[in-house]
Design a protein around this motif. Structure first.
Motif, short mmCIF file in Angstrom:
data_model
loop_
_atom_site.label_atom_id
_atom_site.label_comp_id
_atom_site.label_asym_id
_atom_site.label_seq_id
_atom_site.Cartn_x
_atom_site.Cartn_y
_atom_site.Cartn_z
N ASN A 85 -8.56 -7.93 0.11
CA ASN A 85 -7.44 -8.58 1.07
C ASN A 85 -8.27 -9.20 2.03
OD1 ASN A 85 -5.30 -8.16 3.18
ND2 ASN A 85 -4.23 -8.60 1.03
N LEU A 142 -11.20 3.96 6.23
CA LEU A 142 -9.85 4.05 6.75
C LEU A 142 -9.57 5.53 7.20
CD1 LEU A 142 -6.74 2.44 5.28
CD2 LEU A 142 -6.68 4.52 5.69
N HIS A 176 -7.87 -3.24 -3.70
CA HIS A 176 -6.80 -3.75 -2.77
C HIS A 176 -7.73 -4.18 -1.39
CE1 HIS A 176 -3.24 -4.82 -4.51
NE2 HIS A 176 -3.02 -3.53 -5.23
N LEU A 177 -8.17 -2.93 -0.71
CA LEU A 177 -8.34 -2.96 0.64
C LEU A 177 -9.81 -3.88 0.66
CD1 LEU A 177 -8.20 0.70 1.76
CD2 LEU A 177 -6.70 -1.60 2.30
N LYS A 178 -10.76 -3.88 -0.29
CA LYS A 178 -12.02 -4.73 -0.35
C LYS A 178 -11.70 -6.30 -0.63
CE LYS A 178 -15.57 -1.44 -1.63
NZ LYS A 178 -16.51 -1.04 -2.63
N SER A 195 -7.33 -6.98 5.23
CA SER A 195 -8.09 -5.62 5.30
C SER A 195 -9.48 -5.80 5.73
CB SER A 195 -7.91 -4.70 3.84
OG SER A 195 -6.66 -4.56 3.79
N GLU A 200 -9.01 1.19 -3.47
CA GLU A 200 -10.26 0.57 -2.95
C GLU A 200 -10.40 -0.92 -3.16
OE1 GLU A 200 -14.38 1.19 -1.51
OE2 GLU A 200 -12.25 2.20 -1.24
N VAL A 242 -5.38 -0.88 7.11
CA VAL A 242 -4.83 -1.80 5.97
C VAL A 242 -4.52 -3.23 6.32
CG1 VAL A 242 -2.45 -2.05 4.73
CG2 VAL A 242 -3.55 0.13 4.80
N ARG A 284 -14.38 2.09 1.34
CA ARG A 284 -13.46 1.29 2.05
C ARG A 284 -12.42 2.34 2.57
NH1 ARG A 284 -10.51 -0.06 5.31
NH2 ARG A 284 -9.62 -1.87 5.77
N ASP A 313 -1.28 3.17 6.70
CA ASP A 313 -2.50 3.61 6.96
C ASP A 313 -2.14 5.48 7.18
OD1 ASP A 313 -4.58 1.64 7.37
OD2 ASP A 313 -2.73 0.90 8.91
N ILE A 334 0.74 -1.13 -0.16
CA ILE A 334 0.15 0.08 0.02
C ILE A 334 0.89 1.22 0.09
CG2 ILE A 334 -1.68 1.47 1.13
CD1 ILE A 334 -2.94 -1.28 -0.17
#
Length: 232
Positions: free
Chosen positions: A164, A211, A160-162, A167, A158, A173, A207, A182, A118
């Motif tokens: 993983n 964060l 990536h975070l949704k 996360s 967005e 993160v 998402r 973060d 990230i």
């Protein structure tokens, strides 16, 4: 002449990193790569000395002044430690302090890896943001950036975070524990003014909005954002 102020009260967090650091950076409100270094100290409850250079005086400092003497590249931020050690490069500073704090870096290799992923995405985003923001043709280049490359990075982060597994466990993160990534991600969203006005420009990125709200809600960060020390 640069302005110098001291923020916070010396604490156990200062002991962990070797004392009260002096941060040399631009007078760029509460923004930029140097601000995320401050933000980690603020979140950790550490005191720091803040030396700010105007954009007008920076070239001379970079060529022959104190900045040139401390960092061969002439770049800021530069962190001066009480023992004389000089720290350079924002994100290595964050990782270094994370290891000294025993926090902000994840516990497992998987967590550390994803935080680094990230952060590296944000580095690419910030490079393009600065090129557009400080462009001689900003009136055209920055709007193009917002609708083009910025949207690309927002979409990617967005996703990536949704997607993983780490996360999905919490607002940050790697889930419930905050990392330096973060802070890095929050800072670029802040600098691109995506955290303003109820985060309305993040309405298509729930998402990322989650964060940002989680970082803003941390007690020391919240107190900072509500204080006179926060410059926008």
């Amino acid at each position: 002449m640069p302005t110098t102020k001291i923020f916070g009260t010396e604490s156990a967090a200062n002991k962990a990193i070797g004392g009260i650091p002096t941060i040399h950076y631009f007078d760029f409100l509460s923004r930029g790569r140097g601000q995320v270094v401050r933000l980690m100290l603020i979140d950790a409850g550490a005191a720091y000395k803040d030396v700010r250079y105007s954009f007008d005086e920076y070239p001379e400092q970079k060529q022959t002044g104190v900045i040139a003497k401390m960092n061969p590249t002439g770049n800021v931020p530069i962190v001066e430690m009480p023992d004389g050690k000089i720290l350079t490069q924002s994100y290595p500073i964050l990782r270094h302090w994370s290891r000294l704090f025993g926090a902000y870096d994840g516990k497992t290799e998987e967590e550390k890896y994803f935080a680094d992923v990230i952060c590296d995405i944000v580095i690419d985003w910030r490079t393009l943001f600065l090129a557009a923001f400080f462009s001689a043709n900003k009136a055209e280049d920055y709007p193009k950036h917002k609708s083009g490359k910025r949207k690309h990075f927002l979409d990617a982060l967005e996703r990536h975070l949704k997607s993983n597994d780490l996360s999905s466990r919490g607002p940050f993160v790697i889930g419930k524990e905050i990392t330096y990534a973060d802070l890095v991600l929050f800072q670029i969203m802040h600098d691109e003014e995506l955290t303003r006005d109820g985060k309305k420009e993040l309405q298509n990125y729930p998402r990322l909005a989650q964060l940002a709200s989680a970082v803003e809600g941390r007690p020391n960060v919240k107190a900072f954002l509500e204080s006179d020390a926060y410059l926008g």
